[in-house]
Design a protein around this motif. Structure first.
Motif, PDB file in Angstrom:
ATOM      1  N   PHE A  51      40.304  29.300  32.352  1.00  0.00           N
ATOM      2  CA  PHE A  51      40.754  30.037  33.528  1.00  0.00           C
ATOM      3  C   PHE A  51      41.961  30.879  33.163  1.00  0.00           C
ATOM      4  N   ALA A  52      42.401  31.683  34.099  1.00  0.00           N
ATOM      5  CA  ALA A  52      43.609  32.491  33.920  1.00  0.00           C
ATOM      6  C   ALA A  52      44.357  32.521  35.245  1.00  0.00           C
ATOM      7  N   MET A  53      45.613  32.894  35.175  1.00  0.00           N
ATOM      8  CA  MET A  53      46.417  33.099  36.371  1.00  0.00           C
ATOM      9  C   MET A  53      46.323  34.577  36.728  1.00  0.00           C
ATOM     10  N   LEU A  54      45.868  34.859  37.955  1.00  0.00           N
ATOM     11  CA  LEU A  54      45.771  36.236  38.438  1.00  0.00           C
ATOM     12  C   LEU A  54      46.915  36.480  39.405  1.00  0.00           C
ATOM     13  N   SER A  55      47.571  37.621  39.255  1.00  0.00           N
ATOM     14  CA  SER A  55      48.701  37.915  40.130  1.00  0.00           C
ATOM     15  C   SER A  55      48.524  39.274  40.796  1.00  0.00           C
ATOM     16  N   VAL A  56      48.974  39.313  42.041  1.00  0.00           N
ATOM     17  CA  VAL A  56      48.997  40.548  42.816  1.00  0.00           C
ATOM     18  C   VAL A  56      50.458  40.788  43.178  1.00  0.00           C
ATOM     19  N   PRO A  57      50.991  41.952  42.794  1.00  0.00           N
ATOM     20  CA  PRO A  57      52.405  42.222  43.104  1.00  0.00           C
ATOM     21  C   PRO A  57      52.704  42.041  44.592  1.00  0.00           C
ATOM     22  N   GLY A  58      53.756  41.282  44.872  1.00  0.00           N
ATOM     23  CA  GLY A  58      54.172  41.045  46.243  1.00  0.00           C
ATOM     24  C   GLY A  58      53.476  39.884  46.922  1.00  0.00           C
ATOM     25  N   ALA A  59      52.417  39.334  46.306  1.00  0.00           N
ATOM     26  CA  ALA A  59      51.668  38.231  46.917  1.00  0.00           C
ATOM     27  C   ALA A  59      51.800  36.929  46.139  1.00  0.00           C
ATOM     28  N   GLY A  60      51.926  37.005  44.806  1.00  0.00           N
ATOM     29  CA  GLY A  60      52.020  35.801  43.991  1.00  0.00           C
ATOM     30  C   GLY A  60      50.879  35.728  42.990  1.00  0.00           C
ATOM     31  N   GLU A  61      50.646  34.506  42.470  1.00  0.00           N
ATOM     32  CA  GLU A  61      49.565  34.329  41.504  1.00  0.00           C
ATOM     33  C   GLU A  61      48.782  33.074  41.824  1.00  0.00           C
ATOM     34  N   SER A  62      47.539  33.037  41.299  1.00  0.00           N
ATOM     35  CA  SER A  62      46.629  31.940  41.592  1.00  0.00           C
ATOM     36  C   SER A  62      45.726  31.690  40.386  1.00  0.00           C
ATOM     37  N   PRO A  63      45.380  30.407  40.101  1.00  0.00           N
ATOM     38  CA  PRO A  63      44.473  30.127  38.991  1.00  0.00           C
ATOM     39  C   PRO A  63      43.026  30.427  39.399  1.00  0.00           C
ATOM     40  N   VAL A  64      42.295  31.123  38.516  1.00  0.00           N
ATOM     41  CA  VAL A  64      40.902  31.477  38.801  1.00  0.00           C
ATOM     42  C   VAL A  64      40.097  31.336  37.513  1.00  0.00           C
ATOM     43  N   GLY A  65      38.927  30.699  37.606  1.00  0.00           N
ATOM     44  CA  GLY A  65      38.041  30.550  36.458  1.00  0.00           C
ATOM     45  C   GLY A  65      37.501  31.888  35.993  1.00  0.00           C
ATOM     46  N   ILE A  66      37.364  32.041  34.686  1.00  0.00           N
ATOM     47  CA  ILE A  66      36.842  33.283  34.111  1.00  0.00           C
ATOM     48  C   ILE A  66      35.322  33.279  34.259  1.00  0.00           C
ATOM     49  N   ALA A  67      34.775  34.331  34.855  1.00  0.00           N
ATOM     50  CA  ALA A  67      33.336  34.407  35.132  1.00  0.00           C
ATOM     51  C   ALA A  67      32.570  35.226  34.103  1.00  0.00           C
ATOM     52  N   SER A  68      33.248  36.005  33.286  1.00  0.00           N
ATOM     53  CA  SER A  68      32.551  36.817  32.281  1.00  0.00           C
ATOM     54  C   SER A  68      32.323  35.996  31.015  1.00  0.00           C
ATOM     55  N   SER A  69      31.407  36.473  30.193  1.00  0.00           N
ATOM     56  CA  SER A  69      31.135  35.838  28.905  1.00  0.00           C
ATOM     57  C   SER A  69      32.209  36.236  27.903  1.00  0.00           C
ATOM     58  N   PRO A  70      32.587  35.334  26.991  1.00  0.00           N
ATOM     59  CA  PRO A  70      33.540  35.703  25.947  1.00  0.00           C
ATOM     60  C   PRO A  70      33.031  36.841  25.057  1.00  0.00           C
ATOM     61  N   LEU A  71      31.737  37.094  25.079  1.00  0.00           N
ATOM     62  CA  LEU A  71      31.172  38.172  24.270  1.00  0.00           C
ATOM     63  C   LEU A  71      31.211  39.521  24.970  1.00  0.00           C
ATOM     64  N   ASP A  72      31.529  39.550  26.272  1.00  0.00           N
ATOM     65  CA  ASP A  72      31.659  40.818  26.987  1.00  0.00           C
ATOM     66  C   ASP A  72      32.859  41.569  26.428  1.00  0.00           C
ATOM     67  N   LYS A  73      32.701  42.840  26.209  1.00  0.00           N
ATOM     68  CA  LYS A  73      33.787  43.646  25.637  1.00  0.00           C
ATOM     69  C   LYS A  73      34.253  44.691  26.639  1.00  0.00           C
ATOM     70  N   GLY A  74      35.550  44.940  26.647  1.00  0.00           N
ATOM     71  CA  GLY A  74      36.114  45.994  27.477  1.00  0.00           C
ATOM     72  C   GLY A  74      36.492  45.560  28.876  1.00  0.00           C
TER      73      GLY A  74
END
Length: 169
Positions: A51-74
């Motif tokens: 997972f990663a921590m996603l942040s929105v300026p002025g709102a905070g951050e939240s942990p969210v599971g990564i949904a893309s494949s590690p092989l996805d590029k870009g």
């Protein structure tokens, strides 16, 4: 040098590249994010299940599971459910393509896919936690690793039919 390498507590800036509405209730969206700095993209090495921590300026951050494949590029993808009392999830759902937010990570453990090579797998998931399984299934279905396991059945359950999300290639 990348933001990710220099200080793991500072979010790397990303641009919302695309937004997919995943259900009829419009409370489940997948955000395709592109790193603004190519060094950050190169440093963000993850495995299925993390997972990663996603942040929105002025709102905070939240942990969210990564949904893309590690092989996805870009890009990297995250599927986020909007909760009525969720400040960060509501702020994310209000973002549009082209907006900027932040990503810290990757964090957490991954699924031990290297140890499962040559084995038959059954993937079982339920509810919204399916997003990290979505990453795993997309990874296992790519041509590069498809022959590493046997057939790949998966079982999923949701309380309502409209809660199902697609596995987008």
């Amino acid at each position: 040098m990348s933001t990710i390498q220099s200080n793991p507590y500072i979010p790397a800036p990303v641009t919302v590249d695309k937004v997919f509405v995943e259900n009829d209730a419009k409370d489940l969206k997948t955000f395709r994010l592109a790193f603004r700095n190519k060094n950050d993209e190169a440093a963000f090495k993850y495995k299925s299940g993390q997972f990663a921590m996603l942040s929105v300026p002025g709102a905070g951050e939240s942990p969210v599971g990564i949904a893309s494949s590690p092989l996805d590029k870009g890009y990297i993808e995250f599927t986020v459910k909007r909760y009525p009392t969720g400040v960060v999830t509501t702020a994310m759902h209000d973002l549009s393509e082209g907006d900027t937010m932040g990503v810290r990570g990757p964090l957490g453990n991954s699924f031990p896919l290297d140890e499962l090579k040559g084995k038959n797998l059954v993937i079982i998931g339920g509810g919204f936690a399916f997003t990290t399984l979505r990453s795993t299934i997309r990874y296992l279905l790519t041509d590069a690793v498809r022959g590493d396991t046997g057939p790949l059945p998966f079982i999923r359950r949701a309380q309502r039919r409209r809660a199902f999300i697609q596995i987008r290639a």
